[in-house]
Scaffold this active site. Structure first.
Site, PDB file in Angstrom:
ATOM      1  N   CYS A 112      20.192   7.841   2.551  1.00 32.58           N
ATOM      2  CA  CYS A 112      19.532   6.606   2.759  1.00 32.58           C
ATOM      3  C   CYS A 112      20.250   5.508   1.649  1.00 32.58           C
ATOM      4  O   CYS A 112      19.911   4.409   2.256  1.00 32.58           O
ATOM      5  CB  CYS A 112      18.011   6.686   2.577  1.00 32.58           C
ATOM      6  SG  CYS A 112      17.441   7.854   3.626  1.00 32.58           S
TER       7      CYS A 112
HETATM    8  N1  CO8 Z   1       1.323  15.710  14.699  1.00 35.63           N
HETATM    9  C1  CO8 Z   1       0.005  15.841  14.326  1.00 35.63           C
HETATM   10  N2  CO8 Z   1      -0.329  16.084  13.173  1.00 35.63           N
HETATM   11  C2  CO8 Z   1       0.756  16.433  12.287  1.00 35.63           C
HETATM   12  C3  CO8 Z   1       1.951  16.278  12.674  1.00 35.63           C
HETATM   13  C4  CO8 Z   1       2.548  16.021  13.909  1.00 35.63           C
HETATM   14  N3  CO8 Z   1       3.554  15.881  14.296  1.00 35.63           N
HETATM   15  N4  CO8 Z   1       2.788  16.692  11.613  1.00 35.63           N
HETATM   16  C5  CO8 Z   1       1.804  16.827  10.544  1.00 35.63           C
HETATM   17  N5  CO8 Z   1       0.592  16.873  11.008  1.00 35.63           N
HETATM   18  C6  CO8 Z   1      -0.557  17.120  10.322  1.00 35.63           C
HETATM   19  C7  CO8 Z   1      -0.524  18.053   9.281  1.00 35.63           C
HETATM   20  O1  CO8 Z   1      -0.408  19.421   9.688  1.00 35.63           O
HETATM   21  C8  CO8 Z   1      -1.488  18.022   8.289  1.00 35.63           C
HETATM   22  O2  CO8 Z   1      -2.804  18.554   8.677  1.00 35.63           O
HETATM   23  P1  CO8 Z   1      -3.872  18.932   7.646  1.00 35.63           P
HETATM   24  O3  CO8 Z   1      -4.091  17.791   6.839  1.00 35.63           O
HETATM   25  O4  CO8 Z   1      -4.882  19.595   8.665  1.00 35.63           O
HETATM   26  O5  CO8 Z   1      -3.015  20.011   6.796  1.00 35.63           O
HETATM   27  C9  CO8 Z   1      -1.785  16.171   8.497  1.00 35.63           C
HETATM   28  O6  CO8 Z   1      -1.170  16.196   9.701  1.00 35.63           O
HETATM   29  C10 CO8 Z   1      -0.915  15.494   7.297  1.00 35.63           C
HETATM   30  O7  CO8 Z   1       0.307  15.883   7.184  1.00 35.63           O
HETATM   31  P2  CO8 Z   1       1.374  15.616   6.193  1.00 35.63           P
HETATM   32  O8  CO8 Z   1       0.726  15.799   5.009  1.00 35.63           O
HETATM   33  O9  CO8 Z   1       2.698  15.990   6.267  1.00 35.63           O
HETATM   34  O10 CO8 Z   1       1.423  13.915   6.660  1.00 35.63           O
HETATM   35  P3  CO8 Z   1       1.660  12.762   5.588  1.00 35.63           P
HETATM   36  O11 CO8 Z   1       0.483  11.730   5.913  1.00 35.63           O
HETATM   37  O12 CO8 Z   1       2.267  12.960   4.227  1.00 35.63           O
HETATM   38  O13 CO8 Z   1       2.729  11.969   6.630  1.00 35.63           O
HETATM   39  C11 CO8 Z   1       5.452  11.905   6.587  1.00 35.63           C
HETATM   40  C12 CO8 Z   1       3.896  12.734   6.706  1.00 35.63           C
HETATM   41  C13 CO8 Z   1       5.380  10.921   7.682  1.00 35.63           C
HETATM   42  C14 CO8 Z   1       6.507  12.707   6.696  1.00 35.63           C
HETATM   43  C15 CO8 Z   1       5.077  11.253   4.951  1.00 35.63           C
HETATM   44  O14 CO8 Z   1       4.843  12.144   4.164  1.00 35.63           O
HETATM   45  C16 CO8 Z   1       6.439  10.518   4.712  1.00 35.63           C
HETATM   46  O15 CO8 Z   1       6.955   9.878   5.434  1.00 35.63           O
HETATM   47  N6  CO8 Z   1       6.843  10.858   3.519  1.00 35.63           N
HETATM   48  C17 CO8 Z   1       8.092  10.098   2.706  1.00 35.63           C
HETATM   49  C18 CO8 Z   1       9.213  10.803   3.380  1.00 35.63           C
HETATM   50  C19 CO8 Z   1      10.263  10.001   2.950  1.00 35.63           C
HETATM   51  O16 CO8 Z   1      10.562   8.906   2.813  1.00 35.63           O
HETATM   52  N7  CO8 Z   1      11.381  10.617   3.594  1.00 35.63           N
HETATM   53  C20 CO8 Z   1      12.784  10.229   3.359  1.00 35.63           C
HETATM   54  C21 CO8 Z   1      13.439  10.791   4.147  1.00 35.63           C
HETATM   55  S1  CO8 Z   1      14.697   9.915   5.002  1.00 35.63           S
HETATM   56  C22 CO8 Z   1      16.259  10.133   3.952  1.00 35.63           C
HETATM   57  O17 CO8 Z   1      16.177  10.397   2.856  1.00 35.63           O
HETATM   58  C23 CO8 Z   1      17.330  10.163   4.798  1.00 35.63           C
HETATM   59  C24 CO8 Z   1      18.313  11.536   4.830  1.00 35.63           C
HETATM   60  C25 CO8 Z   1      19.286  11.531   5.685  1.00 35.63           C
HETATM   61  C26 CO8 Z   1      19.029  11.169   7.056  1.00 35.63           C
HETATM   62  C27 CO8 Z   1      18.838  12.489   7.848  1.00 35.63           C
HETATM   63  C28 CO8 Z   1      19.083  11.998   9.401  1.00 35.63           C
HETATM   64  C29 CO8 Z   1      18.495  13.204  10.057  1.00 35.63           C
END
Ligand code: CO8
Length: 372
Positions: free
Chosen positions: A155
């Protein structure tokens, strides 16, 4: 030597995929998987997969849709990846095509012709091949002079490449640099993974970085200062690489695609971002309030809201740190550059803006810009 960013460019792929389309195909994949593994699920050997939801995606990430270079295959529950035909070596690669479109837009914005460019840096999360560099392919196609190379910092590729471009100009090896970010993320997205199937989109951005005394200043921003930081973490990882084929048992395993511990990333990266920016601002005797706009990395809307709140407190106008990920999703290094490209026209001479990336590595890059 003073250095400016004199133009920006954007290339948007032809196809869009909405959250609803993605969720519908993912949920059909879940039904197929659970049916195929009915016995193992019944005996508790494996867990049943659960549905994804558009409401969750918008709430947890702010993403409403994404652009992709190739849509065919992504929504087919039997395929779940873009079906991209390999091309003969004599044809332009897909990333070179994306790069050329964004670069042409940036050259127009900067009023620079391609033959005036003497360095091209292609900087992104992945390149389609190891060599010859995509940047050298683009150099040949655009007929630029000098040299060209690729660099990968996930990123933070764009901000770190600006750092390299400025240093090349200050060191005397280049006068005018094209920094290009052809982010082809869809082939590395795991569309079978509920936690991350919605996160990424394809796009390309470009910047013209050049010596201040050579530049047309109409659209230019002076590069006031830059700061880069890295800190090793496995919480955002892809094990894709040139050694994969040597272990045929695992060559296609899910760990060869993007995967992350999203919650941990959220918790660990935020304090690193605040600390990094505080240090950068202190060194430059700047305060967050000095900036007209923050062009932040676009991974997650809640993450950006936290950064803005920490820097500037409550009730900050939404145009202070514009969001583009609702339209583009996470486009790795291109996200903050899209925000800059789309939200810079109203700047007056002397006003400051901050370009800031954060992501895998971990890596953070910040660039303070001042409108010429
Ligand atoms: N639909 C419905 N429910 C879902 C889904 C879904 N798709 N996914 C998860 N849930 C549920 C989970 O099961 C969980 O349920 P429960 O509470 O019952 O256990 C609940 O929703 C909450 O799940 P999470 O804790 O996973 O949800 P978050 O609120 O934390 O959100 C995110 C998830 C959106 C992934 C969030 O944590 C996030 O964005 N974090 C930051 C991550 C970030 O910035 N990453 C950077 C990555 S990008 C990067 O570095 C580039 C890499 C190179 C590029 C790659 C290209 C391919």
């Amino acid at each position: 030597k003073k250095v400016v960013i004199s133009g920006t460019g954007l290339y948007i792929p032809e196809f869009t995929v909405s959250n609803d389309e993605l969720v519908e195909s993912y949920n059909r994949y879940v039904d197929l998987f659970n049916e195929q593994h009915r016995l193992e699920i019944a005996t508790g050997e494996i867990s049943a997969l659960t549905y994804s939801s558009s409401d969750f995606i918008v709430k947890a990430s702010g993403i409403e849709q994404r652009y992709v270079m190739v849509k065919e295959g992504i929504l087919n529950p039997q395929v779940m990846m873009p079906l991209i035909e390999s091309k003969p070596s004599s044809d332009l690669s897909m990333q070179a095509e994306m790069a050329i479109q964004a670069a042409t837009d940036a050259l127009n914005d900067a009023s620079v012709t391609a033959n005036e460019i003497d360095l091209i840096i292609v900087a992104c999360a992945y390149t389609e091949r190891a060599y010859p560099a995509i940047a050298i392919e683009v150099q040949q196609a655009l007929r630029t002079s000098g040299f060209a190379y690729d660099m990968l910092v996930a990123c933070s590729s764009a901000t770190f490449a600006i750092n390299n471009a400025v240093n090349a100009i200050r060191g005397g090896s280049a006068n005018r640099v094209l920094v290009i970010n052809p982010e082809l993320t869809s082939p590395q997205s795991n569309f079978k993974d509920r936690d991350s199937h919605f996160i990424f989109g394809d796009v390309a951005t470009a910047l013209v970085v050049e010596r201040d005394d050579l530049a047309n200043k109409v659209n230019a921003f002076a590069i006031h200062s830059m700061s880069c930081k890295t800190n090793y973490s496995n919480n955002i990882r892809s094990n894709f690489g040139f050694v994969n084929r040597c272990d045929p048992q695992t060559a296609d395993a899910a760990d060869k695609l993007f995967h992350q511990q999203g919650r941990k990333v959220f918790k660990e990266l935020l304090p690193m971002i605040y600390q990094h920016l505080e240090q950068h601002f202190t060194l430059e005797s700047l305060k967050p309030e000095d900036f007209k706009r923050l062009w932040l990395h676009q991974a997650n809307i809640n993450m950006n809201l936290f950064v803005v709140k920490k820097l500037l407190g409550d009730n900050v106008a939404s145009d202070k740190a514009p969001i583009v990920l609702n339209e583009f999703a996470n486009t790795a290094s291109a996200g903050s550059v899209i925000a800059f490209h789309r939200h810079k026209a109203d700047f007056k001479s002397g006003e400051l803006g901050l370009l800031c990336s954060f992501g895998a590595g971990y890596s953070i890059g910040s660039v303070v810009l001042e409108k010429c």
